[in-house]
Design an enzyme around this catalytic site. Structure first.
Site, PDB file in Angstrom:
ATOM      1  N   ARG A   1     -26.132  -3.537  22.744  1.00 19.66           N
ATOM      2  CA  ARG A   1     -24.881  -3.621  21.968  1.00 19.66           C
ATOM      3  C   ARG A   1     -24.939  -2.717  20.730  1.00 19.66           C
ATOM      4  NH1 ARG A   1     -24.243  -7.619  18.545  1.00 19.66           N
ATOM      5  NH2 ARG A   1     -25.003  -9.239  19.937  1.00 19.66           N
TER       6      ARG A   1
ATOM      7  N   TYR B   1       0.399   6.154  21.947  1.00 17.41           N
ATOM      8  CA  TYR B   1       0.013   5.249  23.010  1.00 17.41           C
ATOM      9  C   TYR B   1       0.455   3.825  22.639  1.00 17.41           C
ATOM     10  CZ  TYR B   1      -2.930   3.118  26.567  1.00 17.41           C
ATOM     11  OH  TYR B   1      -3.379   2.417  27.646  1.00 17.41           O
TER      12      TYR B   1
ATOM     13  N   ASP C   1      -5.981  10.964  17.399  1.00 14.74           N
ATOM     14  CA  ASP C   1      -6.177  10.623  18.806  1.00 14.74           C
ATOM     15  C   ASP C   1      -5.896  11.889  19.608  1.00 14.74           C
ATOM     16  OD1 ASP C   1      -5.954   9.831  21.476  1.00 14.74           O
ATOM     17  OD2 ASP C   1      -5.134   7.859  20.969  1.00 14.74           O
TER      18      ASP C   1
ATOM     19  N   LYS D   1      -9.815   9.089  30.352  1.00 14.69           N
ATOM     20  CA  LYS D   1      -8.862  10.084  30.814  1.00 14.69           C
ATOM     21  C   LYS D   1      -9.596  11.390  31.154  1.00 14.69           C
ATOM     22  CE  LYS D   1      -5.974   6.797  29.708  1.00 14.69           C
ATOM     23  NZ  LYS D   1      -5.278   6.759  28.433  1.00 14.69           N
TER      24      LYS D   1
HETATM   25  C1  LIG Z   1      -5.048   5.856  27.495  1.00 14.89           C
HETATM   26  C2  LIG Z   1      -4.939   6.194  26.075  1.00 14.89           C
HETATM   27  C3  LIG Z   1      -5.569   5.398  25.103  1.00 14.89           C
HETATM   28  C4  LIG Z   1      -6.299   4.128  25.459  1.00 14.89           C
HETATM   29  O1  LIG Z   1      -7.438   4.374  26.213  1.00 14.89           O
HETATM   30  P1  LIG Z   1      -8.056   3.259  27.221  1.00 14.89           P
HETATM   31  O2  LIG Z   1      -9.311   3.946  27.673  1.00 14.89           O
HETATM   32  O3  LIG Z   1      -7.048   3.046  28.291  1.00 14.89           O
HETATM   33  O4  LIG Z   1      -8.302   2.034  26.425  1.00 14.89           O
HETATM   34  C5  LIG Z   1      -5.466   5.792  23.794  1.00 14.89           C
HETATM   35  N1  LIG Z   1      -4.771   6.896  23.425  1.00 14.89           N
HETATM   36  C6  LIG Z   1      -4.153   7.675  24.336  1.00 14.89           C
HETATM   37  C7  LIG Z   1      -3.401   8.869  23.868  1.00 14.89           C
HETATM   38  C8  LIG Z   1      -4.210   7.347  25.684  1.00 14.89           C
HETATM   39  O5  LIG Z   1      -3.567   8.120  26.568  1.00 14.89           O
END
Ligand SMILES: *Cc1c(COP(=O)(O)O)cnc(C)c1O
Length: 401
Positions: free
Chosen positions: A55, A108, A181, A206
């Site tokens: 962890r 998001y 992000d 992603k």
């Molecule tokens: C999918 C996504 C997230 C969240 O990611 P997860 O791995 O699904 O928790 C955050 N920001 C953006 C821009 C995303 O496309």
């Protein structure tokens, strides 16, 4: 690795010969605990330096973090269980009651939920949503209590682009940190830390993993800041990534630079095809001259406009659904950045949508993540589904668009 180009870093950073076996790849280390030193009384049980407990940080997590830090040009990285866990880690660590956040008005869904509902209700942390493509709007929203400016660029799902360097200057003028992000851009198209951001957040689920088989997230930035986030959100809240997912994502990240080039090239072809078709109501893609921040995208994204676009066909929500159902190659599913092309129909309901452009509110939108197939096959699939749903392509565009 910092002297090498990005593609070289993607291959080599974090990898080395395994001293135990001589294997030239880092192995999967499925272990919760690590051997303690002879005198463990000196150990900080919540520490993250010496290997202790997974962890707090394990072998695969550490190797992945090394690759991610090298890709984004940051001192340190913290890999989390999901992208949302990475966002939460940033907000939870940096903010306390009474603090204020300025955030992009298009993000998001979970970012919106965290900042506009959960954090205000639970902790008394408030957020102003602004159009961050306008640095002046960010400046106007800053307050003495503003601790953080959070930007998503390109934004999910509208692909709105923010000038990260301009917003970094505004945030720092106001005594706030900037987190970005950059899930849609990946370090291949933009490295926000080089543009003045303090932290970059990715959903590794992603593009970075890229194969649709593991979830993960990451926060990258200065070691002092990332260590605090790891301690508060990893050690104390438990948002750490698993060894197996870290191992899979490390494997996927090797090909990120070449995959991103293919995603961008494919998306450009698909976006141009859709925009030229009168059965399509609109297309949002930063690589099209019709995109509101096309020039900014061309100036600030390195080598392409990303693999994500949004559009709608001319019709009501049931027509959008029929169009999606008529697709044969393209898969209807959430998530994005996978090897295969994914589409999802999102309606026009809910408070977030109020911040979307007019055409999104009128028609709804189909979010398309252009995969690694030959774009000619994607165009053929879209064409046959358009014809099945709306009839053959009319000779000329109708006047009102
Ligand atoms: C999918 C996504 C997230 C969240 O990611 P997860 O791995 O699904 O928790 C955050 N920001 C953006 C821009 C995303 O496309």
């Amino acid at each position: 690795m910092s002297g090498h180009h990005l593609a070289t870093r993607a291959v080599h950073a974090g990898n080395a010969v395994d001293p135990g076996t001589g294997a030239i790849r880092r192995p999967l280390v499925a272990a919760n605990s690590y051997a303690l030193p002879d005198d463990p009384s000196e150990l900080s049980w919540s520490g993250t330096g010496t290997p202790l407990y997974t962890r707090n940080g394990g072998a695969n997590q550490g190797w992945l973090e090394c690759k991610l830090a090298a890709l984004d040009g940051g001192e340190a990285a913290f890999a989390t269980a999901t992208g949302v866990a990475a966002l939460h880690a940033v907000f939870f660590t940096l903010l306390r009651t009474g603090d204020h956040v300025v955030c992009s008005d298009v993000t998001y869904a979970a970012t919106y939920q965290l900042l506009t509902e959960l954090l205000p209700a639970k902790y008394g942390i408030t957020t102003t949503l602004v159009d961050t493509s306008d640095a002046g709007a960010v400046r106007a929203a800053m307050r003495p209590q503003t601790r953080l400016v959070h930007v998503e660029s390109p934004a999910n799902p509208t692909t709105k682009i923010t000038d990260v360097a301009a917003v970094a200057a505004v945030a720092h003028e106001g005594g706030a940190l900037l987190s970005v992000d950059a899930t849609f851009a990946t370090p291949v198209l933009q490295r926000p830390l080089e543009l003045g951001a303090d932290l970059v957040v990715h959903s590794l689920t992603k593009y970075v993993n890229g194969h649709g088989d593991a979830m993960g997230g990451a926060v990258i930035g200065a070691a002092e800041l990332v260590d605090r986030i790891r301690l508060e959100a990893g050690v104390n809240v438990g948002g750490t990534i698993s060894p197996f997912n870290a191992w899979l994502i490390m494997r996927g990240a090797v090909t990120l630079p070449m995959r991103m080039r293919a995603h961008c090239a494919g998306a450009q072809v698909v976006a141009e095809f859709l925009e030229a078709d009168p059965r399509v109501a609109y297309v949002a893609y930063p690589g099209l001259p019709s995109h509101p921040q096309h020039a900014l995208a061309a100036r600030t994204l390195d080598g392409g406009s990303g693999g994500m676009l949004a559009f709608a066909v001319r019709g009501d929500p049931a027509t959008q659904n029929r169009f999606v159902a008529a697709l044969e190659l393209i898969t209807s599913a959430v998530s994005l950045g996978h090897d295969e092309t994914l589409i999802v129909h999102v309606g026009t309901e809910g408070p977030r949508v109020a911040h979307y452009p007019e055409e999104f509110r009128r028609w709804g939108h189909l979010r398309l993540s252009v995969g690694l197939e030959d774009p000619r096959d994607l165009v053929a699939d879209l064409e046959q589904a358009l014809t099945l749903t709306l009839g053959p392509r009319p000779a000329a565009a109708p006047p009102a668009r």
